[in-house]
Scaffold this motif. Sequence first.
Motif, short mmCIF file in Angstrom:
data_model
loop_
_atom_site.label_atom_id
_atom_site.label_comp_id
_atom_site.label_asym_id
_atom_site.label_seq_id
_atom_site.Cartn_x
_atom_site.Cartn_y
_atom_site.Cartn_z
N PRO A 192 1.28 -1.30 -0.17
CA PRO A 192 -0.13 0.20 -0.25
C PRO A 192 0.82 1.13 0.02
CG PRO A 192 -0.01 -1.26 2.21
CD PRO A 192 0.86 -2.17 0.89
N MET A 193 0.50 1.96 -0.86
CA MET A 193 1.57 3.06 -0.75
C MET A 193 0.70 4.66 -0.80
SD MET A 193 2.90 3.39 -5.13
CE MET A 193 3.07 4.61 -5.21
N GLU A 194 1.92 5.31 0.44
CA GLU A 194 1.60 6.40 1.26
C GLU A 194 1.10 7.40 0.15
OE1 GLU A 194 3.51 7.68 4.17
OE2 GLU A 194 3.21 5.98 5.67
N GLY A 195 0.28 8.77 0.12
CA GLY A 195 -0.05 9.90 -0.46
C GLY A 195 1.46 10.61 -0.58
N GLY A 196 1.11 10.84 -1.75
CA GLY A 196 2.59 11.69 -1.85
C GLY A 196 4.05 11.21 -2.44
N THR A 197 4.02 9.62 -2.92
CA THR A 197 5.05 9.10 -2.96
C THR A 197 4.90 8.40 -4.62
OG1 THR A 197 3.93 7.38 -2.27
CG2 THR A 197 5.09 8.26 -0.60
N THR A 198 5.69 7.82 -5.25
CA THR A 198 6.19 7.28 -6.10
C THR A 198 7.00 6.46 -6.36
OG1 THR A 198 6.02 9.53 -7.31
CG2 THR A 198 6.92 7.94 -8.71
N LEU A 199 6.73 5.02 -6.37
CA LEU A 199 7.66 3.50 -7.11
C LEU A 199 8.65 3.99 -7.79
CD1 LEU A 199 5.90 0.95 -4.71
CD2 LEU A 199 8.01 2.12 -4.26
N ILE A 200 9.44 3.78 -8.43
CA ILE A 200 10.42 4.04 -9.47
C ILE A 200 11.24 2.42 -9.54
CG2 ILE A 200 11.74 5.63 -8.83
CD1 ILE A 200 12.62 6.82 -11.82
N THR A 201 11.31 1.82 -10.62
CA THR A 201 11.88 0.56 -10.51
C THR A 201 12.74 0.95 -11.76
OG1 THR A 201 10.19 -1.38 -10.21
CG2 THR A 201 12.09 -2.04 -11.37
N PHE A 202 14.42 0.53 -11.97
CA PHE A 202 15.21 1.05 -12.65
C PHE A 202 15.48 -0.71 -13.47
CE2 PHE A 202 15.65 4.73 -9.78
CZ PHE A 202 15.80 5.65 -10.49
N GLU A 203 16.20 -0.53 -14.53
CA GLU A 203 16.60 -1.31 -15.71
C GLU A 203 18.01 -2.29 -14.69
OE1 GLU A 203 17.10 -0.95 -19.26
OE2 GLU A 203 14.70 -1.08 -19.69
N GLU A 204 18.92 -1.23 -13.99
CA GLU A 204 19.86 -1.86 -13.29
C GLU A 204 19.48 -1.76 -11.67
OE1 GLU A 204 23.09 0.14 -15.35
OE2 GLU A 204 22.66 -1.01 -17.37
N ASP A 205 20.37 -2.71 -10.94
CA ASP A 205 20.53 -2.71 -9.65
C ASP A 205 21.50 -1.50 -9.35
OD1 ASP A 205 19.04 -4.87 -9.98
OD2 ASP A 205 20.41 -5.98 -9.45
N ALA A 206 22.25 -0.70 -9.63
CA ALA A 206 23.42 0.16 -9.32
C ALA A 206 22.56 1.47 -9.89
CB ALA A 206 25.12 -0.28 -10.78
N VAL A 207 21.73 1.31 -10.60
CA VAL A 207 21.61 3.14 -10.20
C VAL A 207 20.33 3.35 -9.41
CG1 VAL A 207 19.25 4.13 -11.99
CG2 VAL A 207 21.45 2.93 -13.18
N ALA A 208 19.36 2.00 -9.00
CA ALA A 208 18.51 2.13 -7.58
C ALA A 208 19.33 2.09 -6.60
CB ALA A 208 17.80 0.71 -7.63
N GLN A 209 20.50 1.87 -6.52
CA GLN A 209 21.34 2.11 -5.31
C GLN A 209 22.14 3.31 -5.11
OE1 GLN A 209 21.53 -0.48 -2.67
NE2 GLN A 209 19.99 -1.88 -4.18
#
Length: 408
Positions: A192-209
């Motif tokens: 469940p996402m809270e208001g005013g948030t964003t989930l973003i998935t990158f293609e590479e792990d290094a970018v997310a880290q």
Amino acid sequence: MSAYLKRMKRRKEKRKPKAVGHRGLGQTCLSSMMSSDEEFSLLPDNDQKSHPSPLEVVRAEIEKYKVTHERLVADKKDLLKARDEQLQLAEEYRNHSVKLRTMLEEEEQERVQSMKDGKAKLAAMQEEEGRLKGQLLSMEEELRHLDEQTLHLRQEAEAFPKVPEKKVVFTGAVSEGAEAVGFHIKSHIVYPMEGGTTLITFEEDAVAQNIVRLRQHMVKLGECYIRLEAEPVQLLIPSHVEVATHVCPKRILISDVPQDVDKSRLVDKLEIHFSKSRHHGGEVEDAEMLHDDGNVVLTFVEDTVAKGLTDRQSHKVDLGSRQKHYVKVTPFLSGEITDLQTRASVPTRTVLLTGIPDIMDPVDLQDQLEIHFQKHSNGGGEVDAIVYNPPGGRTLAVFKDDCAGEEL
């Protein structure tokens, strides 16, 4: 003793001489002596010999009183002896009564102590009886539980040989060690996402880290900037699951169904067929198709129908085609999770962005965020998926397994 004293008193009164007679006799003698002074003679007188002299009378009276005194002394001794005997008897009675009282008190104490001991023994016996009854109930409950387990195992032993066959094929993959044992389940985690948030998935792990490491991000939205914070996503996933199975008495599993028949029509045909008594069926409460394997589950109103159908297994069903089709009916095994252990998991390619204000259209804002984090100059990279939940909104993000990692 009072009767004895009265008798002695009457005896004394009988022995007591009359005073009048004595006084008359004395007076006669004295008058006789005074009147006969001139006629006194030394010769004895015959008349005087017939009457005793006063001295003799006194002596006689003294002798009588002596005898009476002796008798009174004897009576006194008898009375004293009788008194001593009575006192001794009274003392003996008193001692005997003291002994009896002591014995009665001792007997009363023994009786009270005996009653206390009896009550204590009775309480101990009642406590022991309660404990034994508790043990008996516990053993009966354990026996009933064992009977249920035995019946459950017997049903499972009968059900396992009847389960529908699942076609498998070797694809060339091999496994070694611990990975060769066990089974795999597909992840389907709802976040469940809270208001005013964003989930973003990158293609590479290094970018997310890298985005998480930088933490603070300034994003330009038109003529203004907003400050965002990036943080990892915390998920709880199962690490150990134990499932207890049992045969459902109201359900059956129908397998070996044809795949070229319309699904809704197939379910209706099976429900109609197994609801008829001539097919050993009964009133159907619910019918459902399992989309993962194409099998059908029927739930009956009564719990006596399923057992008769599963004993037969193979059933010939009219599905509207030119030829009737044989389906396999097996017991339906229901599962119940008895032990579930979870562990924290952090997706390596997904980042949670927080602190996003509602300053523009949600779709345009999501596009602006995706463009910002795709640029290498901002520490980003290629975006695989993005979801924005505006303040006050309600969004459920689903995490699934993916060959490249987590998939949003």
